[in-house]
Design an enzyme around this catalytic site. Sequence first.
Site, short mmCIF file in Angstrom:
data_model
loop_
_atom_site.label_atom_id
_atom_site.label_comp_id
_atom_site.label_asym_id
_atom_site.label_seq_id
_atom_site.Cartn_x
_atom_site.Cartn_y
_atom_site.Cartn_z
N GLN A 107 -22.01 -9.23 85.89
CA GLN A 107 -23.16 -10.04 85.89
C GLN A 107 -23.21 -10.35 84.50
OE1 GLN A 107 -26.16 -8.37 88.95
NE2 GLN A 107 -24.67 -6.70 88.48
N ASN A 108 -22.96 -9.98 83.53
CA ASN A 108 -23.26 -9.99 82.13
C ASN A 108 -22.62 -11.40 81.47
OD1 ASN A 108 -24.48 -7.64 82.51
ND2 ASN A 108 -22.95 -6.33 81.22
N VAL A 109 -23.29 -11.88 80.70
CA VAL A 109 -22.94 -13.14 80.10
C VAL A 109 -22.31 -12.93 78.59
CG1 VAL A 109 -24.15 -14.61 81.76
CG2 VAL A 109 -25.11 -13.72 79.52
N ASP A 110 -22.38 -11.72 78.27
CA ASP A 110 -22.14 -11.36 76.77
C ASP A 110 -20.46 -11.42 76.41
OD1 ASP A 110 -21.19 -8.78 77.83
OD2 ASP A 110 -23.07 -7.91 77.21
N HIS A 125 -22.22 -14.47 86.32
CA HIS A 125 -23.46 -15.43 85.97
C HIS A 125 -22.77 -16.08 84.88
CE1 HIS A 125 -25.99 -12.26 88.29
NE2 HIS A 125 -25.48 -13.20 89.03
N GLY A 194 -24.28 0.32 85.68
CA GLY A 194 -25.57 -0.26 84.89
C GLY A 194 -25.93 -1.58 85.54
P1 OAD Z 1 -30.92 -5.11 85.07
O1 OAD Z 1 -31.64 -4.95 83.62
O2 OAD Z 1 -31.90 -5.65 86.12
O3 OAD Z 1 -30.71 -3.51 85.10
C1 OAD Z 1 -30.14 -2.78 84.14
C2 OAD Z 1 -29.46 -1.31 84.71
O4 OAD Z 1 -28.87 -0.81 83.80
C3 OAD Z 1 -30.76 -0.71 85.37
O5 OAD Z 1 -30.60 -0.12 86.48
C4 OAD Z 1 -30.71 0.46 83.98
O6 OAD Z 1 -31.03 1.74 84.71
C5 OAD Z 1 -29.29 0.55 83.92
N1 OAD Z 1 -28.96 1.29 82.23
C6 OAD Z 1 -29.48 1.27 81.28
N2 OAD Z 1 -29.17 1.78 80.28
C7 OAD Z 1 -27.74 2.22 80.82
C8 OAD Z 1 -26.54 2.81 80.41
N3 OAD Z 1 -26.75 3.15 79.16
N4 OAD Z 1 -25.87 3.16 81.12
C9 OAD Z 1 -25.75 2.73 82.56
N5 OAD Z 1 -26.72 2.07 83.00
C10 OAD Z 1 -27.84 1.71 82.29
O7 OAD Z 1 -29.41 -5.83 84.75
P2 OAD Z 1 -28.74 -6.41 85.96
O8 OAD Z 1 -28.52 -5.58 87.02
O9 OAD Z 1 -27.29 -6.70 85.38
O10 OAD Z 1 -29.00 -12.55 85.85
O11 OAD Z 1 -29.49 -7.71 86.26
C11 OAD Z 1 -28.80 -8.74 87.28
C12 OAD Z 1 -29.06 -10.07 86.68
O12 OAD Z 1 -30.67 -10.22 86.56
C13 OAD Z 1 -28.58 -10.37 85.32
O13 OAD Z 1 -27.19 -10.61 85.35
C14 OAD Z 1 -29.42 -11.55 84.92
C15 OAD Z 1 -30.95 -11.06 85.61
O14 OAD Z 1 -31.43 -12.00 85.74
C16 OAD Z 1 -29.12 -13.86 85.23
O15 OAD Z 1 -29.27 -14.12 84.05
C17 OAD Z 1 -28.65 -14.87 86.28
#
Ligand code: OAD
Length: 245
Positions: A107-110, A125, A194
């Site tokens: 889901q990452n765009v990086d 994404h 993550g």
């Molecule tokens: P989130 O920011 O919603 O969630 C990040 C997750 O990573 C959380 O569950 C944290 O607990 C976990 N986390 C933090 N540090 C970590 C680490 N070191 N190792 C493993 N996990 C860790 O991010 P996404 O689920 O990717 O969409 O969010 C989904 C989408 O919401 C993104 O792609 C973006 C956003 O809106 C768009 O931009 C379309």
Amino acid sequence: MLTSAAGISSELSSRFASARRVLVLTGAGVSAESGVPTFRGGGKSAVWKGMPFDVFSSSSMLESDLAAVWEWFNYRRAVLETLKPNPAHQAIAEWQHRCEEFCVVTQNVDGLHQAAGSLDVIELHGNVWRGRCLECGKRYDLRALGIKEGVPGCQQCSGPLRPDVVLFGEMLPAGAFEKAAAKAENCDLCFVVGTSALVYPAASLPEIASAAGAYMVEVNPERTPLSHLCDEVLTGPAGEILPLL
Ligand code: OAD
């Protein structure tokens, strides 16, 4: 089964050794240890210039204030420019050589999975390093264009470009979800790394893999709505846990 970061179960080790088709779904947390801020987690939600991220990263914002959308993405690219893949990205990139079929769905765009060497990456994404013309649809590599600020224009038709990223309220790129869903349906081992698992349809991929009988492993310092689906929940940072595998 719940497992702590302290150890990888023998069940998982043997599943991993014999897995033929592995799918890894990643979210912002896999890049956290590279210094990329997550959107959610730790009870917080990202805010930029006083606005929640789902407002300034939305399709309606694209219509009302394209310059503000670019300002946000120009800022994100400037942050990313200084960052590198971490041991989680590197471990995932190494895994691709270990099994018959291996796919990363992010889901990452990086672009950090590709920077670590992952070859088969489905970007659900989009990618911050690409722009797309709002008029003719031509895509651009923003690194090659050297865009640092402002709203870039199309070299073909002079229309304004937009970031080639999926914004809230928009559909995923054509075919990306379908391709990922087919991989999820066929994998025998699925890692969910993550992601807060709150954004659909990405969050439905582990549901598909689980329903199809895959062995499910979550890696996250926090529990998520998908934890209950998983055979193993590895609680901790991906950059520490994934290299243990
Ligand atoms: P989130 O920011 O919603 O969630 C990040 C997750 O990573 C959380 O569950 C944290 O607990 C976990 N986390 C933090 N540090 C970590 C680490 N070191 N190792 C493993 N996990 C860790 O991010 P996404 O689920 O990717 O969409 O969010 C989904 C989408 O919401 C993104 O792609 C973006 C956003 O809106 C768009 O931009 C379309």
